[in-house]
Design a protein around this motif. Structure first.
Motif, PDB file in Angstrom:
ATOM      1  N   SER A 253      -0.031 -19.765  52.139  1.00 23.42           N
ATOM      2  CA  SER A 253       1.488 -19.716  51.288  1.00 23.42           C
ATOM      3  C   SER A 253       2.048 -20.704  51.569  1.00 23.42           C
ATOM      4  CB  SER A 253       2.040 -18.202  51.694  1.00 23.42           C
ATOM      5  OG  SER A 253       2.568 -18.520  53.104  1.00 23.42           O
ATOM      6  N   ASP A 254       3.315 -21.336  50.826  1.00 26.73           N
ATOM      7  CA  ASP A 254       4.178 -22.282  51.236  1.00 26.73           C
ATOM      8  C   ASP A 254       4.897 -21.994  52.104  1.00 26.73           C
ATOM      9  OD1 ASP A 254       3.105 -23.746  48.946  1.00 26.73           O
ATOM     10  OD2 ASP A 254       4.316 -23.005  47.620  1.00 26.73           O
ATOM     11  N   LEU A 255       5.286 -20.581  52.497  1.00 27.06           N
ATOM     12  CA  LEU A 255       5.986 -20.284  53.420  1.00 27.06           C
ATOM     13  C   LEU A 255       5.504 -20.580  55.152  1.00 27.06           C
ATOM     14  CD1 LEU A 255       8.309 -18.819  54.616  1.00 27.06           C
ATOM     15  CD2 LEU A 255       6.909 -16.386  54.550  1.00 27.06           C
ATOM     16  N   GLU A 256       4.182 -20.503  55.022  1.00 26.97           N
ATOM     17  CA  GLU A 256       3.503 -21.082  56.111  1.00 26.97           C
ATOM     18  C   GLU A 256       3.682 -22.481  56.555  1.00 26.97           C
ATOM     19  OE1 GLU A 256      -0.576 -18.654  56.940  1.00 26.97           O
ATOM     20  OE2 GLU A 256      -0.417 -19.668  54.825  1.00 26.97           O
ATOM     21  N   TYR A 327     -11.907 -21.480  59.262  1.00 28.70           N
ATOM     22  CA  TYR A 327     -10.731 -21.468  58.217  1.00 28.70           C
ATOM     23  C   TYR A 327     -10.955 -21.863  56.788  1.00 28.70           C
ATOM     24  CZ  TYR A 327      -7.444 -20.010  61.701  1.00 28.70           C
ATOM     25  OH  TYR A 327      -6.440 -19.302  62.761  1.00 28.70           O
ATOM     26  N   LEU A 328     -11.725 -22.930  56.664  1.00 27.61           N
ATOM     27  CA  LEU A 328     -12.174 -23.510  55.279  1.00 27.61           C
ATOM     28  C   LEU A 328     -10.827 -23.555  54.532  1.00 27.61           C
ATOM     29  CD1 LEU A 328     -15.449 -21.235  54.583  1.00 27.61           C
ATOM     30  CD2 LEU A 328     -15.322 -23.578  55.323  1.00 27.61           C
ATOM     31  N   GLY A 329      -9.625 -23.984  55.168  1.00 30.40           N
ATOM     32  CA  GLY A 329      -8.511 -24.471  54.219  1.00 30.40           C
ATOM     33  C   GLY A 329      -7.655 -23.185  54.235  1.00 30.40           C
ATOM     34  N   ASP A 330      -7.801 -21.942  54.867  1.00 30.12           N
ATOM     35  CA  ASP A 330      -6.986 -20.579  54.791  1.00 30.12           C
ATOM     36  C   ASP A 330      -5.871 -21.017  55.901  1.00 30.12           C
ATOM     37  OD1 ASP A 330      -8.561 -19.446  52.946  1.00 30.12           O
ATOM     38  OD2 ASP A 330      -9.388 -17.935  54.286  1.00 30.12           O
ATOM     39  N   HIS A 331      -4.755 -20.699  55.345  1.00 29.19           N
ATOM     40  CA  HIS A 331      -3.567 -20.832  56.343  1.00 29.19           C
ATOM     41  C   HIS A 331      -3.351 -22.342  56.675  1.00 29.19           C
ATOM     42  CE1 HIS A 331      -3.612 -16.484  57.043  1.00 29.19           C
ATOM     43  NE2 HIS A 331      -5.072 -16.511  57.280  1.00 29.19           N
ATOM     44  N   TRP A 332      -3.706 -23.316  55.598  1.00 26.36           N
ATOM     45  CA  TRP A 332      -3.312 -24.449  55.627  1.00 26.36           C
ATOM     46  C   TRP A 332      -4.309 -25.211  57.072  1.00 26.36           C
ATOM     47  CZ3 TRP A 332      -1.473 -26.411  51.641  1.00 26.36           C
ATOM     48  CH2 TRP A 332      -0.600 -25.508  50.874  1.00 26.36           C
ATOM     49  N   ASP A 467       4.482 -14.099  59.320  1.00 24.83           N
ATOM     50  CA  ASP A 467       4.491 -14.222  60.713  1.00 24.83           C
ATOM     51  C   ASP A 467       5.827 -13.514  61.233  1.00 24.83           C
ATOM     52  OD1 ASP A 467       4.565 -14.465  63.360  1.00 24.83           O
ATOM     53  OD2 ASP A 467       4.691 -16.427  63.547  1.00 24.83           O
ATOM     54  N   LEU A 468       5.641 -12.219  61.800  1.00 20.84           N
ATOM     55  CA  LEU A 468       6.943 -11.458  62.206  1.00 20.84           C
ATOM     56  C   LEU A 468       7.242 -11.791  63.652  1.00 20.84           C
ATOM     57  CD1 LEU A 468       5.522  -8.303  60.514  1.00 20.84           C
ATOM     58  CD2 LEU A 468       7.079  -9.912  59.389  1.00 20.84           C
TER      59      LEU A 468
END
Length: 536
Positions: A253-256, A327-332, A467-468
């Protein structure tokens, strides 16, 4: 009771990249068949999301903080009990065919006067394995040490100083030029090597050769494939078996990126992460990654037929797993190393041929399990003493045989990034580059020394995008899981030379040794003797 153990491990295989774990496109019928014959553990976590420390935990049955080999190339210290040591006491050979990432404690052996070239020295240097064929993966010329695989390729007519790189890890251009598999732009091209001579079939063949020669002596064979770990290149017909249409949507996500945890942000900046953010990279790399997995599956089928033909299937406990994900690109991100499920959660299938396991065949267990559970599982299967003061995991056999429903309330994983670029970017002292994950099946808490924690709620956020760790509304969950971390940290991790039973035997033996503590005079002694006192 099984006579043999076949311990199959892939390198960098994600938990969700099998047919039986829900991937909608990948074809893995032979691995799926193993799951149908055994128990698939859906919540299996490794003790570190990087090769070396993860594998050392598999091989010792101990957490990273206990065995100390916290990153790739960190030696496993002399004196650590390994799977080979435990199984030897059960009369079982512990044999390697493939990768371990084991680094020998040469300085420790020298200090203790152990010759690394002696039989005992070689045993220690190989992490308690009898080496049938070690293949840790190879690097371009000037990189890692030669292996039997290089000799095999040369004997098969693959020329050059490094046939692994020039043939198994390279494609060929239109003009006959060698195109390196290290470059991701070449991931969609076929490797130059003939498929039967590529790494995965080679390791399978070598494993079958061992089994054929082993005879009646019980064995644990660690067949450890170096794929689907990069370089992402695969020989035909697997190179174009899948295409961009088979690539799952990226999880990010962009938020990450807008407000990342400092360590997450530092890893996003790594080259191996940035490349996966480029347009078209995942569409070229992931079909090769999936092709490598299907090639592994075909070799698993070949191996299972081999066991069937020799009447070994009903005598062999079979385990299929991985040392970490990708990761393969997940979570940047690219590679592995942090604690999202894409990195730290692994597939785990156990096929127990015993009649006691009939009721659970084909089931999926939701129990939280750890990589360190395999060592005590193997020891119990071999009829040995699990030595709980040394082995920190729990045997999976009670779960497989329907005797219990769970083994623990939380799983633990650790990571030391002191050897990585992130340490310098974050200005962290080497001793402070420590992260620990505590996960209870819903809430995942990550303690990051020197920084705020991370926290994810997998019930409301299964993709771990929010992330909380800094949200005041979730302080109670952070406190609860931090308390679980403290409780784990305060448990004994290094009392390996005194078992609980030995402590029980020697408790209060001062009296028998005539060590009199707390007495005033002879009258006190005489009174205690008459009462049968222990002297305490």
């Amino acid at each position: 009771m099984p006579r043999n153990i076949l311990f199959i491990m892939c390198d960098q295989l994600r938990y969700d990249y099998l047919g039986c774990t829900g991937h909608p496109h990948i074809r893995t019928p032979n691995i799926d068949a193993l799951a149908a014959r055994g128990v698939r553990f859906d919540r299996a976590y490794v003790q570190s999301p990087v090769c070396g420390p993860s594998r050392m935990s598999f091989y010792t049955g101990r957490y990273v903080r206990s065995h100390g080999a916290a990153w790739n190339g960190f030696p496993l210290r002399v004196g650590e009990w390994t799977l080979g040591d435990h199984l030897a006491e059960c009369g079982m050979r512990n044999v390697l065919c493939g990768k371990t990432h084991m680094a020998a404690d040469v300085d420790g052996m020298k200090r203790l006067g152990i010759d690394p070239d002696s039989e005992r020295g070689r045993w220690i240097a190989e992490g308690g394995f009898e080496v049938w064929d070690r293949l840790d993966g190879l690097h371009p010329t000037g990189g890692k040490q030669p292996s039997h695989y290089q000799d095999y390729l040369r004997a098969r007519g693959y020329d050059g100083p490094n046939p692994w790189h020039d043939w198994a890890n390279s494609a060929e251009g239109a003009g006959g030029e060698v195109l390196s598999g290290w470059l991701m732009e070449n991931a969609d091209k076929p490797a130059r090597v003939a498929e039967p001579d590529s790494e995965t079939p080679y390791s399978t063949t070598r494993a079958m050769e061992f089994i054929a020669e082993a005879g009646a002596e019980p064995w644990c064979l660690h067949l450890s494939y170096i794929k689907p770990h990069w370089p992402y290149i695969v020989p035909p017909p697997y190179h174009d078996m899948y295409g961009p249409q088979d690539v799952q949507p990226v999880v990010r996500s962009d938020l990450e990126r807008r407000d990342p945890h400092p360590i997450h942000g530092a890893y996003m900046a790594n080259r191996f992460s940035r490349v996966f953010a480029r347009d078209g990279v995942r569409e070229r790399v992931i079909p090769a990654y999936v092709g490598l997995i299907t090639q592994i599956d075909d070799q698993i089928g070949r191996l299972m037929r081999f066991l069937d033909e020799r009447g070994l299937t009903e005598d062999t406990l079979i385990v299929f797993t991985s040392d970490h994900g990708d990761y393969l690109g997940d979570h940047w991100l690219g590679e592995k190393e942090l604690f999202h499920d894409a990195s730290v959660r692994v597939p785990l299938i156990v096929v127990d041929p015993s009649p006691e396991a009939e009721a659970t065949r084909g089931t999926v267990s939701p129990a939280l399990v750890e990589a360190i559970d395999l060592a005590p599982t193997f020891v119990e299967a071999a009829g040995g003493d699990a030595r709980p003061h040394i082995l920190e995991g729990h045997s999976l056999l009670p779960l497989i045989r329907g005797e219990v429903e769970r083994l623990r309330e939380v799983v633990i994983s650790e990571y030391d990034y002191s050897s990585r670029r992130a340490r310098r970017e974050l200005g962290q002292p080497i001793p402070d580059c420590r992260m620990v994950m505590v996960h209870d099946g819903r809430w995942k808490y990550v303690h990051a020394q020197g920084f705020r924690p991370m926290l994810f709620d997998q019930e409301t956020d299964p993709e771990e995008l929010h992330d909380l760790g800094a949200d005041p509304a979730f302080q109670a969950e952070r406190d609860r899981l931090h308390a679980a971390l403290v409780e784990w940290a305060l448990e004994h991790h290094n009392r390996t030379t005194m078992s609980d039973s030995r402590i029980a035997e020697t408790t209060g033996n001062e009296w028998a040794q005539k060590i009199y503590i707390g007495f005033w005079d002879d009258a006190d002694l005489e009174e205690a003797a008459l009462e049968g006192a222990s002297g305490n």
